[in-house]
Every structure is written in C-alpha cells, then in structure tokens.
Design a protein around this motif. Structure first.
Motif, PDB file in Angstrom:
ATOM      1  N   SER A 140     -19.790  67.266 -12.396  1.00 33.98           N
ATOM      2  CA  SER A 140     -18.825  68.390 -12.299  1.00 33.98           C
ATOM      3  C   SER A 140     -19.606  69.934 -12.237  1.00 33.98           C
ATOM      4  CB  SER A 140     -17.900  68.356 -13.474  1.00 33.98           C
ATOM      5  OG  SER A 140     -18.225  69.080 -14.364  1.00 33.98           O
ATOM      6  N   HIS A 175     -19.134  72.092 -14.310  1.00 32.58           N
ATOM      7  CA  HIS A 175     -19.693  72.477 -15.640  1.00 32.58           C
ATOM      8  C   HIS A 175     -21.078  72.272 -15.751  1.00 32.58           C
ATOM      9  CE1 HIS A 175     -15.634  73.905 -17.131  1.00 32.58           C
ATOM     10  NE2 HIS A 175     -15.251  72.817 -16.724  1.00 32.58           N
ATOM     11  N   GLY A 176     -21.478  71.181 -14.949  1.00 31.35           N
ATOM     12  CA  GLY A 176     -22.904  70.663 -15.052  1.00 31.35           C
ATOM     13  C   GLY A 176     -23.910  71.358 -14.157  1.00 31.35           C
ATOM     14  N   LYS A 235     -20.957  50.161  -8.067  1.00 38.52           N
ATOM     15  CA  LYS A 235     -21.751  50.823  -9.281  1.00 38.52           C
ATOM     16  C   LYS A 235     -23.064  50.277  -9.567  1.00 38.52           C
ATOM     17  CE  LYS A 235     -20.187  52.921 -13.086  1.00 38.52           C
ATOM     18  NZ  LYS A 235     -19.137  52.886 -14.316  1.00 38.52           N
ATOM     19  N   GLU A 272     -27.691  54.565  -7.824  1.00 38.11           N
ATOM     20  CA  GLU A 272     -28.140  55.966  -7.631  1.00 38.11           C
ATOM     21  C   GLU A 272     -27.980  56.326  -6.470  1.00 38.11           C
ATOM     22  OE1 GLU A 272     -30.403  53.443  -8.453  1.00 38.11           O
ATOM     23  OE2 GLU A 272     -31.989  53.379  -7.072  1.00 38.11           O
ATOM     24  N   SER A 324      -4.371  62.423 -17.470  1.00 35.84           N
ATOM     25  CA  SER A 324      -4.469  64.015 -17.301  1.00 35.84           C
ATOM     26  C   SER A 324      -3.384  64.373 -16.174  1.00 35.84           C
ATOM     27  CB  SER A 324      -5.796  64.535 -17.058  1.00 35.84           C
ATOM     28  OG  SER A 324      -5.681  65.898 -16.475  1.00 35.84           O
ATOM     29  N   SER A 337      -3.558  66.955 -14.565  1.00 37.08           N
ATOM     30  CA  SER A 337      -3.882  67.501 -13.316  1.00 37.08           C
ATOM     31  C   SER A 337      -5.476  67.077 -13.482  1.00 37.08           C
ATOM     32  CB  SER A 337      -3.938  68.890 -13.376  1.00 37.08           C
ATOM     33  OG  SER A 337      -4.715  69.443 -12.413  1.00 37.08           O
ATOM     34  N   ALA A 338      -5.934  66.148 -12.514  1.00 36.30           N
ATOM     35  CA  ALA A 338      -7.263  65.723 -12.630  1.00 36.30           C
ATOM     36  C   ALA A 338      -8.533  66.859 -11.824  1.00 36.30           C
ATOM     37  CB  ALA A 338      -7.765  64.423 -11.804  1.00 36.30           C
ATOM     38  N   GLU A 386     -16.590  49.539 -20.541  1.00 33.49           N
ATOM     39  CA  GLU A 386     -17.543  49.009 -19.793  1.00 33.49           C
ATOM     40  C   GLU A 386     -17.354  49.311 -18.211  1.00 33.49           C
ATOM     41  OE1 GLU A 386     -19.496  45.630 -20.871  1.00 33.49           O
ATOM     42  OE2 GLU A 386     -18.674  45.549 -22.781  1.00 33.49           O
ATOM     43  N   VAL A 387     -16.455  49.768 -17.836  1.00 34.56           N
ATOM     44  CA  VAL A 387     -16.144  49.845 -16.290  1.00 34.56           C
ATOM     45  C   VAL A 387     -16.611  51.487 -16.287  1.00 34.56           C
ATOM     46  CG1 VAL A 387     -14.552  50.190 -14.362  1.00 34.56           C
ATOM     47  CG2 VAL A 387     -14.143  48.543 -16.007  1.00 34.56           C
ATOM     48  N   SER A 388     -16.077  52.400 -16.744  1.00 30.69           N
ATOM     49  CA  SER A 388     -16.306  53.859 -16.573  1.00 30.69           C
ATOM     50  C   SER A 388     -17.667  54.210 -17.399  1.00 30.69           C
ATOM     51  CB  SER A 388     -15.113  54.553 -17.106  1.00 30.69           C
ATOM     52  OG  SER A 388     -15.101  54.512 -18.473  1.00 30.69           O
ATOM     53  N   GLY A 389     -17.992  53.646 -18.206  1.00 30.16           N
ATOM     54  CA  GLY A 389     -19.310  54.037 -18.936  1.00 30.16           C
ATOM     55  C   GLY A 389     -18.825  54.919 -19.870  1.00 30.16           C
ATOM     56  N   TYR A 424     -25.768  50.133 -20.218  1.00 26.74           N
ATOM     57  CA  TYR A 424     -25.646  51.430 -19.943  1.00 26.74           C
ATOM     58  C   TYR A 424     -26.873  52.339 -20.523  1.00 26.74           C
ATOM     59  CZ  TYR A 424     -21.328  51.089 -17.420  1.00 26.74           C
ATOM     60  OH  TYR A 424     -20.350  50.862 -16.497  1.00 26.74           O
ATOM     61  N   GLY A 444     -22.206  68.888 -18.560  1.00 22.99           N
ATOM     62  CA  GLY A 444     -21.583  67.929 -17.557  1.00 22.99           C
ATOM     63  C   GLY A 444     -21.327  66.556 -17.824  1.00 22.99           C
ATOM     64  N   LEU A 451     -11.757  61.321 -19.690  1.00 20.88           N
ATOM     65  CA  LEU A 451     -11.698  61.439 -18.375  1.00 20.88           C
ATOM     66  C   LEU A 451     -12.590  62.360 -17.867  1.00 20.88           C
ATOM     67  CD1 LEU A 451      -7.693  62.158 -18.655  1.00 20.88           C
ATOM     68  CD2 LEU A 451      -8.543  59.803 -18.127  1.00 20.88           C
ATOM     69  N   ARG A 452     -13.118  61.770 -16.668  1.00 23.34           N
ATOM     70  CA  ARG A 452     -13.917  62.521 -16.167  1.00 23.34           C
ATOM     71  C   ARG A 452     -13.601  63.614 -15.353  1.00 23.34           C
ATOM     72  NH1 ARG A 452     -19.018  59.507 -12.804  1.00 23.34           N
ATOM     73  NH2 ARG A 452     -20.055  61.475 -12.362  1.00 23.34           N
ATOM     74  N   LYS A 453     -12.171  63.516 -15.203  1.00 21.97           N
ATOM     75  CA  LYS A 453     -11.659  64.910 -14.550  1.00 21.97           C
ATOM     76  C   LYS A 453     -10.445  65.328 -15.362  1.00 21.97           C
ATOM     77  CE  LYS A 453     -13.091  64.378  -9.483  1.00 21.97           C
ATOM     78  NZ  LYS A 453     -12.477  64.062  -8.121  1.00 21.97           N
ATOM     79  N   ASN A 454     -10.490  66.270 -15.817  1.00 16.04           N
ATOM     80  CA  ASN A 454      -9.133  66.941 -16.462  1.00 16.04           C
ATOM     81  C   ASN A 454      -9.168  68.319 -16.382  1.00 16.04           C
ATOM     82  OD1 ASN A 454      -7.147  66.948 -18.186  1.00 16.04           O
ATOM     83  ND2 ASN A 454      -8.298  66.679 -20.013  1.00 16.04           N
ATOM     84  N   GLN A 490     -25.387  53.931 -15.927  1.00 14.42           N
ATOM     85  CA  GLN A 490     -25.668  52.445 -15.786  1.00 14.42           C
ATOM     86  C   GLN A 490     -27.338  52.519 -16.069  1.00 14.42           C
ATOM     87  OE1 GLN A 490     -23.952  50.585 -12.493  1.00 14.42           O
ATOM     88  NE2 GLN A 490     -23.267  49.530 -13.896  1.00 14.42           N
ATOM     89  N   GLY A 527     -34.382  53.405 -11.312  1.00 15.87           N
ATOM     90  CA  GLY A 527     -33.714  52.980 -10.335  1.00 15.87           C
ATOM     91  C   GLY A 527     -33.191  51.627 -10.395  1.00 15.87           C
ATOM     92  N   SER A 528     -32.468  51.099  -9.140  1.00 14.22           N
ATOM     93  CA  SER A 528     -31.806  49.994  -9.404  1.00 14.22           C
ATOM     94  C   SER A 528     -32.629  48.709  -8.828  1.00 14.22           C
ATOM     95  CB  SER A 528     -30.330  50.054  -8.837  1.00 14.22           C
ATOM     96  OG  SER A 528     -30.499  50.568  -7.460  1.00 14.22           O
TER      97      SER A 528
END
Lengths: 559, 559
Positions: free
Chosen positions: A249, A251-252, A331, A336, A513, A515-516, B192-195, B217, B252, B273-276, B305, B376-377
């Motif tokens: 975001s 913010h970061g 994911k 990455e 939320s 408003s996301a 475990e889905v969103s981390g 994670y 962030g 929430l990641r977005k709010n 992850q 990396g993955s």
C-alpha cells in the motif's frame, strides 16, 4: 483481443479426466509450450487502462441526470459559517495568481457554467456542486497563501486532482472553491539507484509511470483511471488498485509528502529516505484523508524496478470455491512473481461483452473467471513457474478452461475484461457501487445474498420494467477486495431501500470494511459507523479539529 | 562457521585477469557449481540472531558503569507536576492486578533493587532510571485502568517491551512506573489463507516467527535482537531490520493495532483487512512513536509466505564504489528474490574476529564486505539467478573474493559476521553508535570523515592510552542505512566533543536522517532538529498534546 490458445482443449480434457499420470504428462507438455510462448516477448506494458474522461454518460446510482448533490441529499445543509464569495475575494486570488486565464475560472464575474461544469461534477455525473470559482495554483507558496486567506475569510475549499473518484469526494457540494492541482504537474527528481521519485501532486499517474518506464522502474500503483488520476489524489484516497498484492500500500511506499494545512502551514515532510525514524510519521495522516486535513502538494515515493517479464493468464472456473483454491495455489507457487489475482463473475463479463461486442477470451461461459498476472526479472523462470502452476490447477480440476496472453496486445486485451467492467457498467444505466473488503471465504457470498434479496423484492429481471438489470461482483481477490455492483435501468427508490443498510450490516457482521479502496467521500458519509467504532470516529474528529479547526477543508464529506 | 568454497581462487583470478572470454567461461562454470551447491538444501532458516540479554558488560558511550541517567544528563530535571509514588497508589495497582507476585514488582514497599534493576537499565547499561514500581498487566482492560489511574493521579509511565532498544527509549529516567508488556504474550489468531497474524504486543519476535514457520509463513521483520524484542516494541520503534528491502516497512505491513491512550481510551483499530479506506489511518501514529502517545497492546500484521529457498553469499570488495556497483547489479539481477544486501567494513569484521576468535569467511582481508541474501520459492531458479549475478560481478571485477553458504550452519555463520558486530563492539568498551540514513553515494563517506576527524584530534590509535580504538561502519546498504560506530577504550569527554554535533551536521547537510531505524529515545532527544524542521517538530508536539495532554507517557524522551 486475446487469441485462443492450444491450451484450452487440453485444459478442458484434464478437468474432466482427473489426474492420471497420462493427463499430468499432457498437461505438462501443453502448459510448457504455452507458458514459454506467452512469456517470450518479455512485455513491459502493464495496463490496458483507458483515460477516464468526463463523459456525457447516463447518470448513476438512482439520480436524475446532473441533479445537484444538494437536491439529492436535502439533509445536507450549507454551513452558514462559511462566507459567500464576493468580487473582493476573487480580486485577491486574481492578484495572487495573475490574470492570464489559465490559473482561475471565475464564475462570480461571469465565467460560463460550461467552463465550471467539469469541476462541479464527478466523471460519473452522480454528484454536482454549485462552485463558482476554480483556482489553479502552480506553486506550494500559492497554495499556502490561498489556504491562509480562505481560512481567515471562512471560505470553504475542495482540493481536486484527476476527479476520477467514485464516492463524490473531490467535487463541491455547495459553493466551495475548487483548488485544482492541474498546474502542479512537474516531475522534480528521480534517483536511478534508489528508485525514489519526487513529483508534484498534479502529475498524472500514467505520466509518472511512463517517465519511470524510461528509467527501468515502475510506479508501485496501477489502476483503471491511470490516464486521468493524479498522484496527489492517489495518496489522498490511499488508492489500492491492481498491484497492491505485489507492491504493497501507499502507506508503505510513500517516503514523504509536502502538504499545506488550512492555515497555510507547509508540512515539509518530503523525505527521500527509505528509513527515517525521527518522530511521528505525520505524512501517514494525509494518506487516505481525502483532502479533509490539507492539500498534498508534493510526493516522494519508492518505486520498484520494472519487471523484465510479464505473463497474464485468464481462467474460467466452476465455483467460488475453485477460485479460492486457485488463489491459494497461485500464492504458493507463483509467490514472489505474482503481481495480480483478479476475480470476475459471469455477470460482470457478460456486461462487458454486451457493451464492447468483443469476442470473449474463452469459448464457453463459466460462473467465475480469474485473471492472474506474474511480473518477474527472468522470462524463463517466470514461464516455468507459471507452467507448473498451470499443470497443478489443471490436474486438480481447479480451473475449467484458460487462455494465456501471447503478446502485449493479448495481454492488454485480457486485462480489458477486468478493467473494462466499470466503463461497461456505466453505459447501461445507474449503478449502485460498493467497494468492500470481506474475509476471503465469505467474500462472494455478499454478491449472492444481495442478488437473492433484490430478486426476492421483485426488482431483478430482464424486462425493461425491472429496475435492476444485474447484481455482479468482481475485484482484487488477492486483497480480499470485492466490488459489488448493482446495475439498474432507472432510478427506483425501492432498490436503494433494499440495498441499504443491508449491505453495510452484512459487512459489519463479518468485520469487513465498507470501503476497501475507494474511500468514503460523500457517498459513504452516513455509513462510517459500520466499519469504525464511535471511539475511532471520535479520534478522527479530534485530528480533523486539530488541523482544520474552522472546517474549511472539503466540508460535508465523511468527517 | 562458513567453509571456504572452491569459488575463491577462481574469483580472485578473474578479478585480476579481466573479462576475457576464457575467464568468463571459467567464472560461469565455477559459479554454476557453487550456486547449485549452496542452494540445494533449500534452507528455511533466516537468522543467526542470538538472544540479547541484560548482560554484565562494560558500560557504553562515555558513561561510568551503571551511572544514573539523571546524573549523566543533569540538564534533564524531574518534572514536578508528576506525583511521587505512595503506598496508596501501589495498593490500587495491587488490588487491580492481584497479589500473586508475577504482576507487580513493588520497590515502594520493599522489593529488592536487584529485582527492579533489569527494568531500570537498558541491555547495554547505558541508561539507568530510578523506577520503584513495575506493573505487568495481562489484559487490555488492565492497561486501560492503570493508565486512566496514572493520568488522573499524574503518575508518569514508561512502556517496556523486550528492552533491546539502543537509544534509551524504553527505560525510565526518574521514578516513572514501568509498564511491562511481558504478560501480554499470546498469539491470538492466524489466517492461513491471507497470512494475517493477530497477537498481543508482548509476543517475542522470534516466538512469532517460529509460530509462523510452522504455518509456512514468515514475520516480515527480522533483526539481531529477535530473541528478546517484542512485537509491540518493534512497532513502537518502527523497527527496520534486515529484510526491509524485501518486505517493506511496518507502516505497510501492519494492518491494525489496539492501543491504550493515557486517559484509558482503547484505540480499537485491530483491522485484519489488507485494504480499509474508512477515514484517517490513526494506527500509523503509534508506529514509531516510541511509546509517547499510548501503549500498543495488540498487533495485526500481514505476513508473507516463507520462502522455500535461500542463499547467502559473502564478498570481499576493494572499495566502496565496488560495493555500490555490486548493489546495483544485485538489484537488477536478483530483483524479486533479493532479501538482504548488507555492508560491513574491515574495521567491523576485525572486531568481530577479535572477540569471537572465529575463522574469517575469506582468506584475505578487504576494505569492504557485502552479505547478499536471496529468498525465493524455487531453489533452482534462485540458484541460477545468483549464479548469473556471481558471473557478472566476477567478470566485471567488482568483487575481489567470495564465499557462499552450503548449508544452514554456514548460512548462520555468514550472517553472524554481520549480526555479531553489535555484540562484539559491546565487549571492547564504550561505543558511540549512530544509526543514520544518507543517500547511497555519500553513505560511507561519513565513516571516513569521522575517522579522519577523530584521528586529527589525536584520539584514535592502537595504544591503550588512545581513547578511540576504531571508527567502523556497517549496515543495510539496501536501505541506505549506515551504522556508524566509534569504539572507545574508556570515557573521554574529548571524543564526544569531536563527534557531536559534527556527525549530525554532516548528515543534515546531505538531507539524511539522524535516526534511520533506532528511533530518538533519550539519546537523540537534543538532535531531532537536524532531521526535522521546526514546523514538523511543532506538529509533532501538537499530536503529543492531543493524546497525552498531561505528558505522562514516556516523559523526558525526544518529545
């Protein structure tokens, strides 16, 4: 538009035949060739966005065309503490900015309403104000002098960037002065080692990104309105967009800002340093404040290197559960290099098809579609990762059909099926738009529950007499960010009553939320309580009172 | 410790012989085998950090052992507005927290100074307070009641996490009550889905990371003190650490916080929430406020992850210019998998060698060393990228020598040469520590200029009578974050006079930050003006006045 790939028959066959050794081999071989072909051009182009202009489109959201906001929201009264503009006020501004015609649109002394109109309305023409004066300062000092004067003379103002917002945050409600950022459009500095960009707030996002492209960098934000929206507005609304999943975001990523407070104070926090722990991070307050605390005039932001390789895949899926599975797989396996994971339901894609007439990316229709984008530094590695991912979701029967962009044109075309939804909806009548965040497992349920509720009320149907044409959902699955859209044929009070507060209550019950990423603006002014406690709203009002004690900054909005 | 690799002779030969076709081939072949060997174990271990305990070490930074801060800084006077603790006050807290002995250390009614000592001193024993009461609440409600009581009774408090800070921010100066976070140590939720991890503020960073490791994670922050530092303290100091380059700053990654204000108000902003985008992002004010606005009690944070593959390489370089070249190459070629790029000068490595006695990673010494980590993955992809990078820097003669970790033990060992510097410096006497951010091209110049200045003043030398043993520099090159350390043998007033304000003026002239990641605390209280304008300091004081009008939160510190 995207061409059909050889992958599709294989995909479909695999989805039906299960995960035998044979089918796994077929999948690998098939996916291999496609992943390589798709990635080999190393495309550097990332968006099919079209410039969002002020169009003469049908009005939205249950509102007669070009109705004044003050008419639509009779409960909002003009604040009598604010002065009314006089020729003396205008003379001060004219004296300050010069009289060359480009810095001022003066309706007080006779400028035509047509000249003022673009500043009085949002691009969807859902909101319309009575502004009589637009000021276009070109320096921070001018902003400072204007705001100090407005604060002293109790003149309300609305900062306005690209005016591409969706919640009426950037247009006046009554006679507020519009402070246009359009002449603050210079890129000031770029450091090619650190990737730090410093620019004025009126720089258009796409201009900044094109500039960065020439340096091998990318702006860490991308959204459909990039051709019109401006950096200052992006920050003021904390825009999220398509690649928050990858770059995080604002913010970061924002390192510093310069902003002007209502009393003319210049907040000189334009740091170019990635780390700077010297006291409170005050710039964060302006990110997402929607212009209610001050005007952001300059921005310093950390930009990542532009990925050398990019792939876009587009899938059809049989259920929302499969979409979730695909996301988890993406994911894990793309990790990455995953830069976007977008969700579209069939309803949204049918509307795009209807409006554009373009051939659809897949031969059949499916209840859901996902668009997956990877961005990385090594074409071969990315292709291999994508190929492994394709195999995996094919073998598991997670996706029913799929296609992969083979070149930049196809990549843009696939993106247009996601990015074109807003535009397409706009062509069909009024739209109730909800930009929300909900925990992923429950996210799409909101669309289904809303659709059922509208249908139960007898408002949904294919006939011209049915007020609601469709209830559709799409969004940024990677961020649990859903766009619920209710497309209507015409204004009908019953629709709004069925939707609100139902939608907000549904979200609040799930700690979502309301408003996301779009912000609150005027549209969600009444509903902040569904996402924020009275304590939090009280704390926000404290901050508002601290920076804008007279309340001249973007009044009548959410705070 | 790390074993020597076969790469070294080849590297050295290449560095000397230039970039002929032959040498390029040798480099490729050699780097290939090493990169593969080094990455093949897919190690998941990311730090060689050791628990930072309160040790009986020599005191630092020109201060007699265990000297009271109030003696060292006579200009700081106890604020007479604050009450002195009485048995009645203690009785209230005892009644609130219970009398089981674990929730309260009561020096007012006779607890031994030894029990209070760890809370009165920082781990380096540079700062020492006169606190007579330590409270260890275990719920947010208890924090709220305690703070409300303290606010009403004008009792000053210091929130204290792992107490691993470097600027004296977490210890009392006079008789402030210590609010220990040690009993707020529960992990509350993980998706475990969103981390998304939700945890209490007293959870130790390494505990959180180990919990996350079991889920696949990783905590998006890592630093040397991870074995002792706590999440709340990490947020309060906006800790940067080793992998900010990859995962970004806490501004962030943190999704929400719960905090308690001095008046007992609970800031319930624990969004998952990641977005709010629903109003001002007030949580950001508490990130980096160093406990001067309120106490962070809970944290919600987005965790990435855990990478499946990791490589660490350690290079010797002949000049700082070569380090910059290596960094640019690494950014370009390792891109999305580059997770750390650390710089160490020979002085810092010589000190580590002297204290630990460990065999050095490279056979020869060089003026500079870089530690590069990739995460990396995909093991093979990462190894190939690293191999290409190795070839490139070898062919160009950018690096003079190098080694690559072959297994987890070696990886930890290589990291210990970077992470062990602080510890090693601590063993040798007092240290003047500066944690600064400076634009990259000029960054190391500060070390050279400081060294020259100290030498010119006749203070630097190998003799026991020379007050300064060494002027060394190291840090997070990827973030332009330098740690300048002046290692002394004994307190000498002349050293401080030579260093300050010289160092701060030097940084201010280059628009750097006088505190990149350590914060200001007490140590840099006087110097905020070198990185922040009077306007910004004034705006910070406004915020302080808003949330903590009586000034009871962590007084005498930077604000």
């Amino acid at each position: 538009m995207a061409c059909r790939q050889q992958i599709t028959p294989a995909l479909r066959r695999l989805a039906r035949s299960g995960t035998s050794e044979l089918s796994r081999k077929s999948a690998r071989s098939c996916a291999q060739s496609i992943a390589r072909a798709g990635a080999s051009n190393g495309s550097r182009c990332f968006s099919s966005s079209q410039q969002r202009r002020l169009q003469q489109t049908t009005p939205r959201h249950g509102q007669a065309k070009d109705e004044f906001t003050s008419t639509k929201y009779p409960e909002i009264k003009r604040d009598d503490r604010f002065s009314r503009l006089t020729p003396d006020h205008v003379a001060y501004f004219r004296d300050l900015l010069g009289d060359n015609g480009s810095a001022l649109i003066d309706g007080v002394n006779g400028a035509a309403d047509d000249d003022l109109a673009p500043f009085n309305s949002d691009w969807m023409r859902k909101y319309r104000g009575h502004c009589q004066l637009v000021l276009k300062p070109s320096t921070t000092e001018e902003f400072s002098k204007i705001l100090r004067y407005c604060n002293e003379h109790m003149l309300a103002v609305v900062p306005q960037g690209g005016n591409t917002g969706l919640v009426g945050g950037s247009v006046p409600v009554f006679d507020e002065i519009v402070l246009s950022m359009s002449r603050m459009s210079r890129i000031l500095d770029f450091d090619e080692v650190s990737g730090t960009l410093v620019a004025e707030a009126g720089v258009i996002l796409e201009v900044a990104d094109q500039f960065l492209a020439s340096k091998g960098y990318i702006f860490p934000l991308d959204l459909g309105a990039k051709g019109s929206c401006q950096l200052g507005g992006n920050l003021a609304t904390n825009a999220g967009g398509l690649r928050l999943l990858r770059y995080g975001s604002l913010h970061g990523t924002v390192l510093g800002i310069e902003a002007v407070l209502p009393d003319g104070t210049v907040v000189d926090d334009l740091s170019r340093l990635r780390k700077n722990n010297t006291g409170y991070d005050l710039k964060q307050l302006f990110i997402g404040a929607e212009g209610t605390l001050g005007v952001i005039t300059k921005v310093s932001i950390q930009c990542p290197q532009r990925p050398a390789a990019q792939n876009v895949a587009f899938f059809g899926l049989e259920s929302y559960e499969q979409c979730q599975k695909a996301f988890r797989e993406a994911k894990g396996q793309l990790s990455e290099i995953l830069s976007a994971f977008e969700l579209m339901d069939e309803g949204s894609q049918a509307l795009v098809h209807r409006v554009t007439g373009n051939k659809r990316p897949l031969e059949s229709t499916y209840p859901f579609y996902c668009l997956i984008e990877t961005s990385g530094s090594n074409v071969d590695h990315d292709s291999e990762k994508l190929q492994n991912f394709l195999e995996s979701v094919m073998e598991q029967g997670v996706v029913a059909d799929g296609t992969l962009a083979q070149d930049e044109t196809q990549l843009r075309s696939l993106w247009s099926w996601r990015e074109g939804i807003t535009e397409a909806l706009g062509h069909l009548g009024g739209v109730y738009k909800y930009d929300v965040s909900i925990p992923l497992p429950q996210m799409y349920q909101l669309v289904e529950d809303t659709r059922a509720r509208v249908a139960e009320a007898g408002l949904l149907g294919d006939s011209e007499s049915d007020p609601v044409r469709a209830v559709v959902g799409y969004g940024h699955m990677g961020d649990s960010n859903l766009h619920l859209n209710v497309a209507t044929r015409a204004f009908d009070e019953r629709v709004e009553k069925v939707l609100e507060p139902f939608v907000y209550e549904w979200i609040a019950e799930r700690q979502g939320s309301i408003s996301a990423e779009h912000g609150l603006g005027l549209a969600k002014k009444k509903f902040i309580g569904y996402s924020r406690s009275p304590i939090m709203v009280g704390l926000m009002k404290q901050i508002k009172g601290l920076y804008d004690p007279k309340g001249i900054m973007n009044p009548y909005k959410y705070i």
